[in-house]
Design a protein around this motif. Sequence first.
Motif, PDB file in Angstrom:
ATOM      1  N   ARG A 194       0.840  -1.212   0.000  1.00 11.62           N
ATOM      2  CA  ARG A 194       0.000   0.000   0.000  1.00 11.62           C
ATOM      3  C   ARG A 194       0.867   1.252   0.000  1.00 11.62           C
ATOM      4  NH1 ARG A 194      -3.874  -0.565   4.403  1.00 11.62           N
ATOM      5  NH2 ARG A 194      -5.008  -1.766   2.877  1.00 11.62           N
ATOM      6  N   GLU A 195       1.934   1.230   0.819  1.00 14.97           N
ATOM      7  CA  GLU A 195       2.838   2.377   0.879  1.00 14.97           C
ATOM      8  C   GLU A 195       3.602   2.550  -0.436  1.00 14.97           C
ATOM      9  OE1 GLU A 195       6.244   4.134   3.907  1.00 14.97           O
ATOM     10  OE2 GLU A 195       5.083   2.376   4.490  1.00 14.97           O
ATOM     11  N   MET A 196       4.031   1.427  -1.037  1.00 18.60           N
ATOM     12  CA  MET A 196       4.695   1.506  -2.345  1.00 18.60           C
ATOM     13  C   MET A 196       3.772   2.163  -3.364  1.00 18.60           C
ATOM     14  SD  MET A 196       6.588  -2.116  -2.975  1.00 18.60           S
ATOM     15  CE  MET A 196       6.707  -3.205  -1.584  1.00 18.60           C
ATOM     16  N   ALA A 197       2.517   1.742  -3.385  1.00 15.26           N
ATOM     17  CA  ALA A 197       1.553   2.287  -4.345  1.00 15.26           C
ATOM     18  C   ALA A 197       1.385   3.791  -4.146  1.00 15.26           C
ATOM     19  CB  ALA A 197       0.212   1.566  -4.204  1.00 15.26           C
ATOM     20  N   ARG A 198       1.280   4.207  -2.887  1.00 16.61           N
ATOM     21  CA  ARG A 198       1.105   5.630  -2.592  1.00 16.61           C
ATOM     22  C   ARG A 198       2.334   6.422  -3.036  1.00 16.61           C
ATOM     23  NH1 ARG A 198       2.932   8.434   1.277  1.00 16.61           N
ATOM     24  NH2 ARG A 198       3.403   6.701   2.653  1.00 16.61           N
ATOM     25  N   GLU A 199       3.529   5.950  -2.679  1.00 12.37           N
ATOM     26  CA  GLU A 199       4.758   6.663  -3.025  1.00 12.37           C
ATOM     27  C   GLU A 199       5.037   6.664  -4.522  1.00 12.37           C
ATOM     28  OE1 GLU A 199       7.300   5.766   1.049  1.00 12.37           O
ATOM     29  OE2 GLU A 199       7.976   4.908  -0.829  1.00 12.37           O
ATOM     30  N   TYR A 200       4.767   5.554  -5.169  1.00 16.52           N
ATOM     31  CA  TYR A 200       5.072   5.416  -6.593  1.00 16.52           C
ATOM     32  C   TYR A 200       3.960   5.998  -7.468  1.00 16.52           C
ATOM     33  CZ  TYR A 200       7.815   3.204 -10.322  1.00 16.52           C
ATOM     34  OH  TYR A 200       8.611   2.959 -11.410  1.00 16.52           O
ATOM     35  N   LYS A 201       2.873   6.372  -6.791  1.00 17.25           N
ATOM     36  CA  LYS A 201       1.716   7.008  -7.441  1.00 17.25           C
ATOM     37  C   LYS A 201       1.057   6.097  -8.484  1.00 17.25           C
ATOM     38  CE  LYS A 201       3.247  11.802  -6.744  1.00 17.25           C
ATOM     39  NZ  LYS A 201       3.983  11.651  -5.605  1.00 17.25           N
ATOM     40  N   VAL A 202       0.850   4.845  -8.063  1.00 14.49           N
ATOM     41  CA  VAL A 202       0.132   3.868  -8.883  1.00 14.49           C
ATOM     42  C   VAL A 202      -0.832   3.114  -7.970  1.00 14.49           C
ATOM     43  CG1 VAL A 202       2.021   3.573 -10.553  1.00 14.49           C
ATOM     44  CG2 VAL A 202       1.887   2.061  -8.570  1.00 14.49           C
ATOM     45  N   SER A 203      -1.673   2.301  -8.557  1.00 17.54           N
ATOM     46  CA  SER A 203      -2.615   1.512  -7.767  1.00 17.54           C
ATOM     47  C   SER A 203      -1.906   0.304  -7.147  1.00 17.54           C
ATOM     48  CB  SER A 203      -3.768   1.032  -8.651  1.00 17.54           C
ATOM     49  OG  SER A 203      -3.295   0.035  -9.538  1.00 17.54           O
ATOM     50  N   PRO A 204      -2.456  -0.258  -6.062  1.00 12.81           N
ATOM     51  CA  PRO A 204      -1.885  -1.481  -5.499  1.00 12.81           C
ATOM     52  C   PRO A 204      -1.856  -2.631  -6.514  1.00 12.81           C
ATOM     53  CG  PRO A 204      -3.340  -0.470  -3.901  1.00 12.81           C
ATOM     54  CD  PRO A 204      -3.515   0.285  -5.195  1.00 12.81           C
ATOM     55  N   THR A 205      -2.817  -2.658  -7.424  1.00 13.72           N
ATOM     56  CA  THR A 205      -2.833  -3.683  -8.472  1.00 13.72           C
ATOM     57  C   THR A 205      -1.620  -3.530  -9.384  1.00 13.72           C
ATOM     58  OG1 THR A 205      -5.230  -3.698  -8.401  1.00 13.72           O
ATOM     59  CG2 THR A 205      -4.204  -4.673 -10.340  1.00 13.72           C
ATOM     60  N   THR A 206      -1.278  -2.299  -9.718  1.00 19.58           N
ATOM     61  CA  THR A 206      -0.102  -2.049 -10.553  1.00 19.58           C
ATOM     62  C   THR A 206       1.169  -2.472  -9.818  1.00 19.58           C
ATOM     63  OG1 THR A 206      -1.209  -0.233 -11.690  1.00 19.58           O
ATOM     64  CG2 THR A 206       1.193  -0.272 -11.810  1.00 19.58           C
ATOM     65  N   VAL A 207       1.241  -2.206  -8.513  1.00 20.30           N
ATOM     66  CA  VAL A 207       2.398  -2.651  -7.734  1.00 20.30           C
ATOM     67  C   VAL A 207       2.511  -4.166  -7.812  1.00 20.30           C
ATOM     68  CG1 VAL A 207       3.367  -2.840  -5.409  1.00 20.30           C
ATOM     69  CG2 VAL A 207       2.474  -0.660  -6.203  1.00 20.30           C
ATOM     70  N   SER A 208       1.393  -4.869  -7.661  1.00 20.87           N
ATOM     71  CA  SER A 208       1.405  -6.338  -7.764  1.00 20.87           C
ATOM     72  C   SER A 208       1.931  -6.788  -9.118  1.00 20.87           C
ATOM     73  CB  SER A 208       0.005  -6.907  -7.557  1.00 20.87           C
ATOM     74  OG  SER A 208      -0.402  -6.738  -6.245  1.00 20.87           O
ATOM     75  N   THR A 209       1.489  -6.120 -10.174  1.00 22.76           N
ATOM     76  CA  THR A 209       1.927  -6.457 -11.530  1.00 22.76           C
ATOM     77  C   THR A 209       3.423  -6.226 -11.689  1.00 22.76           C
ATOM     78  OG1 THR A 209      -0.254  -5.887 -12.417  1.00 22.76           O
ATOM     79  CG2 THR A 209       1.575  -5.923 -13.981  1.00 22.76           C
ATOM     80  N   LEU A 210       3.934  -5.132 -11.141  1.00 25.91           N
ATOM     81  CA  LEU A 210       5.362  -4.821 -11.245  1.00 25.91           C
ATOM     82  C   LEU A 210       6.211  -5.764 -10.389  1.00 25.91           C
ATOM     83  CD1 LEU A 210       5.094  -0.926 -11.134  1.00 25.91           C
ATOM     84  CD2 LEU A 210       5.730  -2.321 -13.119  1.00 25.91           C
ATOM     85  N   LEU A 211       5.667  -6.203  -9.260  1.00 27.41           N
ATOM     86  CA  LEU A 211       6.402  -7.107  -8.379  1.00 27.41           C
ATOM     87  C   LEU A 211       6.455  -8.532  -8.911  1.00 27.41           C
ATOM     88  CD1 LEU A 211       5.179  -5.996  -4.837  1.00 27.41           C
ATOM     89  CD2 LEU A 211       7.514  -5.828  -5.724  1.00 27.41           C
ATOM     90  N   SER A 212       5.447  -8.938  -9.642  1.00 26.02           N
ATOM     91  CA  SER A 212       5.319 -10.337 -10.067  1.00 26.02           C
ATOM     92  C   SER A 212       6.579 -10.891 -10.744  1.00 26.02           C
ATOM     93  CB  SER A 212       4.096 -10.499 -10.963  1.00 26.02           C
ATOM     94  OG  SER A 212       3.930 -11.835 -11.324  1.00 26.02           O
ATOM     95  N   PRO A 213       7.131 -10.232 -11.776  1.00 22.20           N
ATOM     96  CA  PRO A 213       8.344 -10.802 -12.392  1.00 22.20           C
ATOM     97  C   PRO A 213       9.551 -10.753 -11.459  1.00 22.20           C
ATOM     98  CG  PRO A 213       7.848  -8.663 -13.363  1.00 22.20           C
ATOM     99  CD  PRO A 213       6.686  -9.028 -12.480  1.00 22.20           C
ATOM    100  N   LEU A 214       9.557  -9.817 -10.510  1.00 22.41           N
ATOM    101  CA  LEU A 214      10.660  -9.722  -9.555  1.00 22.41           C
ATOM    102  C   LEU A 214      10.584 -10.851  -8.524  1.00 22.41           C
ATOM    103  CD1 LEU A 214      10.674  -5.841  -9.099  1.00 22.41           C
ATOM    104  CD2 LEU A 214      12.055  -7.228 -10.673  1.00 22.41           C
ATOM    105  N   PHE A 215       9.358 -11.305  -8.213  1.00 19.27           N
ATOM    106  CA  PHE A 215       9.191 -12.490  -7.357  1.00 19.27           C
ATOM    107  C   PHE A 215       9.700 -13.726  -8.086  1.00 19.27           C
ATOM    108  CE2 PHE A 215       5.254 -10.405  -5.345  1.00 19.27           C
ATOM    109  CZ  PHE A 215       5.957  -9.943  -4.255  1.00 19.27           C
ATOM    110  N   GLU A 216       9.368 -13.850  -9.372  1.00 16.64           N
ATOM    111  CA  GLU A 216       9.782 -15.025 -10.157  1.00 16.64           C
ATOM    112  C   GLU A 216      11.302 -15.159 -10.229  1.00 16.64           C
ATOM    113  OE1 GLU A 216       7.857 -14.987 -13.979  1.00 16.64           O
ATOM    114  OE2 GLU A 216       5.884 -14.656 -13.068  1.00 16.64           O
ATOM    115  N   LEU A 217      11.988 -14.025 -10.244  1.00 14.80           N
ATOM    116  CA  LEU A 217      13.452 -14.029 -10.313  1.00 14.80           C
ATOM    117  C   LEU A 217      14.091 -14.110  -8.927  1.00 14.80           C
ATOM    118  CD1 LEU A 217      13.907 -11.232 -13.008  1.00 14.80           C
ATOM    119  CD2 LEU A 217      14.075 -13.713 -13.345  1.00 14.80           C
ATOM    120  N   ASN A 218      13.269 -14.096  -7.882  1.00  8.98           N
ATOM    121  CA  ASN A 218      13.716 -14.078  -6.483  1.00  8.98           C
ATOM    122  C   ASN A 218      14.503 -12.822  -6.135  1.00  8.98           C
ATOM    123  OD1 ASN A 218      12.514 -16.531  -5.792  1.00  8.98           O
ATOM    124  ND2 ASN A 218      14.291 -17.695  -6.451  1.00  8.98           N
ATOM    125  N   ILE A 219      14.304 -11.751  -6.889  1.00 10.32           N
ATOM    126  CA  ILE A 219      14.926 -10.475  -6.552  1.00 10.32           C
ATOM    127  C   ILE A 219      14.197  -9.867  -5.356  1.00 10.32           C
ATOM    128  CG2 ILE A 219      15.320  -8.110  -7.347  1.00 10.32           C
ATOM    129  CD1 ILE A 219      15.800  -9.293 -10.143  1.00 10.32           C
TER     130      ILE A 219
END
Length: 138
Positions: free
Chosen positions: A44-69
């Motif tokens: 939620r804090e990432m979304a607020r700071e990055y000025k995107v929706s929490p759904t967009t944060v989830s979308t951006l995080l997804s490939p980073l989870f797959e790479l274990n970054i």
Amino acid sequence: MALPVMSPLVSERIWALPVSAPAVKFLLYLVFRSETNGALPSQREMAREYKVSPTTVSTLLSPLFELNIVLRPQGEKREGNSYRLHPLAAAYDSIDAMHQAFQQAVKDMGNGDLPVLNLPEYQSAPPAEGRPELRIAS
């Protein structure tokens, strides 16, 4: 205040990550925003700071989870959407702190206590095909 030391796995190899440009940009935000131990703010804090929706944060995080970054907490003490950067991708206060964290991460990966980064093993940048067609914007 000293500038943080960025892991060479991120700074020198970011071009090789098999993720979209927006995910790379978001990763740079995460490295900048992370705490010394790699802890990240809530989704939620990432979304607020990055000025995107929490759904967009989830979308951006997804490939980073797959790479274990970006790692999710393991075990029973998972507290909502708390994440951290993999120690080999985090920023540190000093070179010495980074070396210590890397040594511990290698031990933890060997013991199976920390996932291995899933990064491509490029030896050099892919060659460009021919010359780019450059034009002056009109």
